[in-house]
Write an enzyme that holds these catalytic residues in place. Structure first.
Site, mmCIF file in Angstrom:
data_model
loop_
_atom_site.group_PDB
_atom_site.id
_atom_site.type_symbol
_atom_site.label_atom_id
_atom_site.label_comp_id
_atom_site.label_asym_id
_atom_site.label_seq_id
_atom_site.Cartn_x
_atom_site.Cartn_y
_atom_site.Cartn_z
ATOM 1 N N HIS A 38 0.824 -1.217 0.000
ATOM 2 C CA HIS A 38 0.000 0.000 0.000
ATOM 3 C C HIS A 38 0.852 1.258 0.000
ATOM 4 O O HIS A 38 1.950 1.279 0.544
ATOM 5 C CB HIS A 38 -0.897 0.020 1.236
ATOM 6 C CG HIS A 38 -2.206 -0.663 1.041
ATOM 7 N ND1 HIS A 38 -3.413 -0.026 1.197
ATOM 8 C CD2 HIS A 38 -2.505 -1.932 0.690
ATOM 9 C CE1 HIS A 38 -4.395 -0.871 0.968
ATOM 10 N NE2 HIS A 38 -3.869 -2.044 0.660
ATOM 11 N N GLU A 107 -6.170 -0.646 -6.283
ATOM 12 C CA GLU A 107 -7.173 0.244 -5.718
ATOM 13 C C GLU A 107 -6.776 1.693 -5.983
ATOM 14 O O GLU A 107 -5.593 2.044 -5.924
ATOM 15 C CB GLU A 107 -7.313 0.051 -4.196
ATOM 16 C CG GLU A 107 -7.682 -1.345 -3.759
ATOM 17 C CD GLU A 107 -6.461 -2.141 -3.319
ATOM 18 O OE1 GLU A 107 -5.350 -1.555 -3.204
ATOM 19 O OE2 GLU A 107 -6.609 -3.351 -3.118
#
Length: 321
Positions: A38, A107
């Site tokens: 991330h 994402e």
């Protein structure tokens, strides 16, 4: 035999803590480990997002037996596929064959940072397919040239290749991604215990290949404390993939989950220290055919108590399954 894994969740701990925790997970007897990749945490309360590949390199040196894996890396926007291939090959060498490359379509939360926009789900899947093909070609050795719909590659070559090809896993959430994984991946990755995902994967060539699921849990001797922590840091998980892949930042996730109650999260995340509750949640994955389940202990500062409990209580109970 089903294997049980430990998750280094980069959204909830700093790099040194993550490495120390996976060393402790190896000692506790976990069969494998996975690492999120991330640029942002899901919620401000999680508070971290170190560079996963540096963490993995350090983990490869600090551990000796536990397998490592990205769960998952997006090879289309923030990273070009040729860079992902180089990182994966290097990590396979550093870990002496213990690395698997988990890939997914990504994402907006993490990919928006490079300012390239966020394409539709259909386009993201096209990009993932093209990226996997490029990565696979580089793993085969030699020079690669590619001029496709989404990526260009000009005389790329991996100069340090491991003897054992890096296995590629693809994350799935629907029929199209299952078809892609069945054709191009060595294993399938899912975060939901849905039998239809594995059936679609098998139908498109995945039969007999490993299938890895992931389950968030929140161990604490005080169940109320565990429920509060799960709600504070993991309520985003109730949004579902179609929502979670689109929101751009922690503020958006905070707003989207403002009406989620602690009782709501407690219904989907095992909380406390009742082993039977944890076993039931794992059984949902094993009964539909998952061969590996990676556990996510919620709360970066609560990893060591969890790992002690897992070694003494949870893992022995799970292996009786």
């Amino acid at each position: 035999m089903v294997q049980f894994g430990y998750t280094m969740m980069t959204e909830q701990a700093g790099p040194r803590a993550l490495v120390g925790d996976v060393v402790a997970a190896e000692r506790a007897g976990f069969d494998f480990s996975v690492t999120s990749d991330h640029y942002f945490p899901w919620l401000d309360s999680q508070g971290h997002a170190p560079y996963a590949w540096s963490v993995l390199g350090a983990a490869a040196q600090a551990t000796s037996t536990i397998p490592l894996m990205t769960y998952v890396t997006c090879p289309t926007t923030r990273y070009h596929p040729v860079v992902v291939a180089q990182k994966a090959a290097t990590l396979q060498l550093l870990s002496e064959g213990r690395f698997r490359l988990g890939l997914g379509s990504g994402e907006n939360l993490n990919e928006h940072v490079v300012g390239a926009g966020w394409p539709s789900a259909a386009v993201r899947l096209e990009m993932l397919k093209e990226a996997v093909e490029i990565i696979g070609a580089l793993f085969d050795g030699g020079y690669v040239n590619h001029h496709g719909q989404h990526f260009d590659v000009d005389d790329a070559k991996l100069w340090d290749l491991p003897d054992a090809r890096v296995p590629i896993g693809i994350a799935v959430s629907g029929q199209r991604s299952c078809e892609l994984a069945g054709r191009l991946a060595d294993l399938v990755i899912a975060t939901e215990a849905k039998e239809e995902l594995l059936a679609d994967f098998d139908r498109h060539g995945g039969a007999g290949k490993p299938r890895i699921g992931q389950l968030p849990i929140c161990y604490d001797q005080d169940r109320d404390v565990a429920v509060h922590r799960a709600h504070d840091q993991f309520r985003w998980s109730l949004g579902g993939w179609k929502v979670n892949s689109e929101l751009p930042g922690t503020t958006a996730f905070g707003q989207a989950t403002r009406f989620v109650r602690p009782d709501d999260i407690a219904k989907s995340v095992p909380c406390g220290d009742d082993v039977a509750e944890f076993i039931d949640a794992v059984r949902a994955y094993t009964e539909v055919g998952f061969t590996e389940i990676a556990l996510v202990q919620i709360g970066g500062a609560q990893q060591r108590p969890f790992l002690r409990w897992a070694q003494e209580t949870l893992l022995p109970a799970l292996r009786e399954l």
